[in-house]
Scaffold this active site. Sequence first.
Site, PDB file in Angstrom:
ATOM      1  N   ASP A   1      -6.378  -3.200  -7.870  1.00  0.00           N
ATOM      2  CA  ASP A   1      -6.834  -3.737  -6.671  1.00  0.00           C
ATOM      3  C   ASP A   1      -7.146  -5.135  -6.987  1.00  0.00           C
ATOM      4  OD1 ASP A   1      -8.085  -2.792  -3.820  1.00  0.00           O
ATOM      5  OD2 ASP A   1      -9.368  -4.306  -4.627  1.00  0.00           O
TER       6      ASP A   1
ATOM      7  N   ARG B   1      -6.324  11.686  -7.200  1.00  0.00           N
ATOM      8  CA  ARG B   1      -7.528  10.658  -7.070  1.00  0.00           C
ATOM      9  C   ARG B   1      -8.828  11.703  -6.900  1.00  0.00           C
ATOM     10  NH1 ARG B   1      -8.579   6.271  -5.133  1.00  0.00           N
ATOM     11  NH2 ARG B   1     -10.629   7.020  -5.449  1.00  0.00           N
TER      12      ARG B   1
ATOM     13  N   TYR C   1     -14.630 -12.132  -0.090  1.00  0.00           N
ATOM     14  CA  TYR C   1     -15.314 -10.893  -0.654  1.00  0.00           C
ATOM     15  C   TYR C   1     -16.565 -10.970  -1.431  1.00  0.00           C
ATOM     16  CZ  TYR C   1     -11.634  -7.719   1.040  1.00  0.00           C
ATOM     17  OH  TYR C   1     -10.786  -7.242   1.846  1.00  0.00           O
TER      18      TYR C   1
ATOM     19  N   ARG D   1       0.791  -1.025  -0.029  1.00  0.00           N
ATOM     20  CA  ARG D   1      -0.023  -0.113   0.036  1.00  0.00           C
ATOM     21  C   ARG D   1       0.904   1.260   0.064  1.00  0.00           C
ATOM     22  NH1 ARG D   1      -5.449  -0.761   1.771  1.00  0.00           N
ATOM     23  NH2 ARG D   1      -6.222  -2.616   0.482  1.00  0.00           N
TER      24      ARG D   1
ATOM     25  N   ARG E   1      -3.225   6.448   0.014  1.00  0.00           N
ATOM     26  CA  ARG E   1      -3.682   7.473   0.826  1.00  0.00           C
ATOM     27  C   ARG E   1      -2.654   8.134   1.626  1.00  0.00           C
ATOM     28  NH1 ARG E   1      -9.114   4.821   2.812  1.00  0.00           N
ATOM     29  NH2 ARG E   1      -7.647   3.259   3.080  1.00  0.00           N
TER      30      ARG E   1
HETATM   31  O1  CP3 Z   1       0.228  -1.643  -2.429  1.00  0.00           O
HETATM   32  C1  CP3 Z   1      -0.031  -0.931  -3.081  1.00  0.00           C
HETATM   33  O2  CP3 Z   1       0.153   0.546  -3.262  1.00  0.00           O
HETATM   34  C2  CP3 Z   1      -0.708  -1.242  -4.588  1.00  0.00           C
HETATM   35  C3  CP3 Z   1      -2.274  -0.741  -4.739  1.00  0.00           C
HETATM   36  C4  CP3 Z   1      -3.110  -1.935  -3.977  1.00  0.00           C
HETATM   37  C5  CP3 Z   1      -4.401  -1.286  -3.558  1.00  0.00           C
HETATM   38  N1  CP3 Z   1      -4.880  -2.393  -3.017  1.00  0.00           N
HETATM   39  C6  CP3 Z   1      -4.950  -0.014  -3.794  1.00  0.00           C
HETATM   40  C7  CP3 Z   1      -6.040   0.456  -2.955  1.00  0.00           C
HETATM   41  C8  CP3 Z   1      -3.191  -3.100  -3.497  1.00  0.00           C
HETATM   42  C9  CP3 Z   1      -1.727  -4.110  -3.805  1.00  0.00           C
HETATM   43  C10 CP3 Z   1      -4.055  -3.628  -3.150  1.00  0.00           C
HETATM   44  C11 CP3 Z   1      -4.624  -5.162  -2.563  1.00  0.00           C
HETATM   45  C12 CP3 Z   1      -5.729  -5.294  -1.796  1.00  0.00           C
HETATM   46  N2  CP3 Z   1      -6.970  -4.706  -1.978  1.00  0.00           N
HETATM   47  C13 CP3 Z   1      -5.756  -6.297  -0.888  1.00  0.00           C
HETATM   48  C14 CP3 Z   1      -4.700  -7.177  -0.380  1.00  0.00           C
HETATM   49  C15 CP3 Z   1      -3.619  -6.243   0.328  1.00  0.00           C
HETATM   50  C16 CP3 Z   1      -4.043  -6.212   1.937  1.00  0.00           C
HETATM   51  O3  CP3 Z   1      -4.341  -5.103   2.167  1.00  0.00           O
HETATM   52  O4  CP3 Z   1      -4.206  -7.023   2.481  1.00  0.00           O
HETATM   53  C17 CP3 Z   1      -7.130  -6.193  -0.233  1.00  0.00           C
HETATM   54  C18 CP3 Z   1      -7.683  -7.250   0.733  1.00  0.00           C
HETATM   55  C19 CP3 Z   1      -7.991  -5.245  -1.077  1.00  0.00           C
HETATM   56  C20 CP3 Z   1      -9.244  -4.928  -1.020  1.00  0.00           C
HETATM   57  C21 CP3 Z   1      -9.378  -3.417  -0.492  1.00  0.00           C
HETATM   58  N3  CP3 Z   1      -9.136  -2.428  -1.385  1.00  0.00           N
HETATM   59  C22 CP3 Z   1      -9.544  -2.756   0.680  1.00  0.00           C
HETATM   60  C23 CP3 Z   1      -9.602  -3.898   2.066  1.00  0.00           C
HETATM   61  C24 CP3 Z   1      -9.530  -1.603   0.452  1.00  0.00           C
HETATM   62  C25 CP3 Z   1      -9.440  -0.504   1.742  1.00  0.00           C
HETATM   63  C26 CP3 Z   1     -10.900   0.181   1.995  1.00  0.00           C
HETATM   64  C27 CP3 Z   1     -10.793   1.721   2.385  1.00  0.00           C
HETATM   65  O5  CP3 Z   1     -10.760   2.350   1.859  1.00  0.00           O
HETATM   66  O6  CP3 Z   1      -9.994   1.529   3.559  1.00  0.00           O
HETATM   67  C28 CP3 Z   1      -9.483  -1.253  -0.886  1.00  0.00           C
HETATM   68  C29 CP3 Z   1      -9.489  -0.046  -1.444  1.00  0.00           C
HETATM   69  C30 CP3 Z   1      -8.019   0.386  -1.889  1.00  0.00           C
HETATM   70  N4  CP3 Z   1      -7.193  -0.526  -2.541  1.00  0.00           N
HETATM   71  C31 CP3 Z   1      -7.484   1.721  -1.703  1.00  0.00           C
HETATM   72  C32 CP3 Z   1      -6.130   1.628  -2.422  1.00  0.00           C
HETATM   73  C33 CP3 Z   1      -5.206   2.880  -2.739  1.00  0.00           C
HETATM   74  C34 CP3 Z   1      -8.299   2.925  -0.843  1.00  0.00           C
HETATM   75  C35 CP3 Z   1      -9.137   3.498  -1.937  1.00  0.00           C
HETATM   76  C36 CP3 Z   1      -9.063   5.044  -1.990  1.00  0.00           C
HETATM   77  O7  CP3 Z   1      -7.883   5.440  -2.124  1.00  0.00           O
HETATM   78  O8  CP3 Z   1      -9.981   5.603  -2.336  1.00  0.00           O
END
Ligand code: CP3
Length: 342
Positions: A77, A41, A152, A28, A32
């Site tokens: 994602d 974004r 999910y 991540r 953010r």
């Molecule tokens: O690592 C990186 O920086 C690359 C981008 C990345 C994202 N998601 C961007 C994202 C990666 C590798 C993921 C993987 C992902 N997505 C996982 C596995 C990694 C982990 O955290 O265990 C999982 C479980 C997800 C599903 C998911 N997507 C979740 C639980 C969330 C968070 C929800 C929240 O807003 O708190 C997301 C959204 C997400 N994926 C964001 C980002 C940057 C935030 C959305 C935003 O910025 O508006």
Amino acid sequence: MPVTTKDSAFVRACRGESVPHTPVWFMRQAGRSLPEYRKIREGVGMLESCRRPDLVTEITLQPVRRHGVDAAILFSDIVVPVAAAGVDLDIVAGTGPVVAEPVRTARDVARLRPITPDDVRFVDEAVQLLVRELGATPLIGFAGAPFTLASYLVEGRPSRTYVKTKALMHGDPALWHALCDRLADITLEFLRVQVAAGVSAVQLFDSWAGALSEADYRAHVLPHSAKVLRGLGDTVPKIHFGVGTGHLLTAMGEAGADVVGVDWRTPLDVAAGLVGGRAVQGNLDPTLLFAPPAVVAAEARRVLDEGAKAPGHVFNLGHGVLPETDPDALTRLVELVHAHGR
Ligand code: CP3
């Protein structure tokens, strides 16, 4: 200085080869915690931004420029390929993936069609753009593992207990395996597109596998993750990661990765003894970045010393960067890891 990504500290550490310094990147890292990310974004939905190669390229490069990390991770994602397979879903800010019609019956599974490279053309394009921009800095591709994706799809939204997922797994094993087999095919195709477009490594995220006992993991999950990891062959190094998986590290190694990701609960020297001669990745507690710099430094040195007992060590956090993290704390951590042992 490395000339190609194959000579980079990151790829060499994944393969258990000698390195000039311990490589570091952060799960991540593209997200953010960075003001430049929040700015770009503004007004663009998460899924939409994942489908725009120009945005994906810029967001992926932001943490590389700012922190000097040893690898970039593709901005995307884990639900992107299932959306490409026709599942109606959204990524809701502050919540995570939400599925309109959760998958619970044989008809639901049948609706989940395989994907072709055409369904994720935007990923192919973004990776090609990034590989050109990054030069000798490796790009990590990724996907969600079948269990975490299934959680999910079956729950319909993030869950703490995985009660519907586990009920399906145990109540209708044949349907469970059909669902995971279909997800393994989708995941494998998604990763193959990224490898063909030029990523230097891949990470398979089974983030929530730690919710399972080792017996359930081996019976209901491992074969599907193994199908994905083995299906990729030896094209690029493969990292396999989950949270709370201290009891699963041996099994996760057997699924066929070169590197096993470890969260902060298990010391890396202990993990190294469990993963069958593979390299390890991790594992500073992401909440520690909110502690004073001297505390972060001491803990990072402990992680580095423990990681040095494995055949290869890629420094990372034990899970993703928390959104409230001070970006300067990450930059300082990269400098410390690079200077360690010099
Ligand atoms: O690592 C990186 O920086 C690359 C981008 C990345 C994202 N998601 C961007 C994202 C990666 C590798 C993921 C993987 C992902 N997505 C996982 C596995 C990694 C982990 O955290 O265990 C999982 C479980 C997800 C599903 C998911 N997507 C979740 C639980 C969330 C968070 C929800 C929240 O807003 O708190 C997301 C959204 C997400 N994926 C964001 C980002 C940057 C935030 C959305 C935003 O910025 O508006």
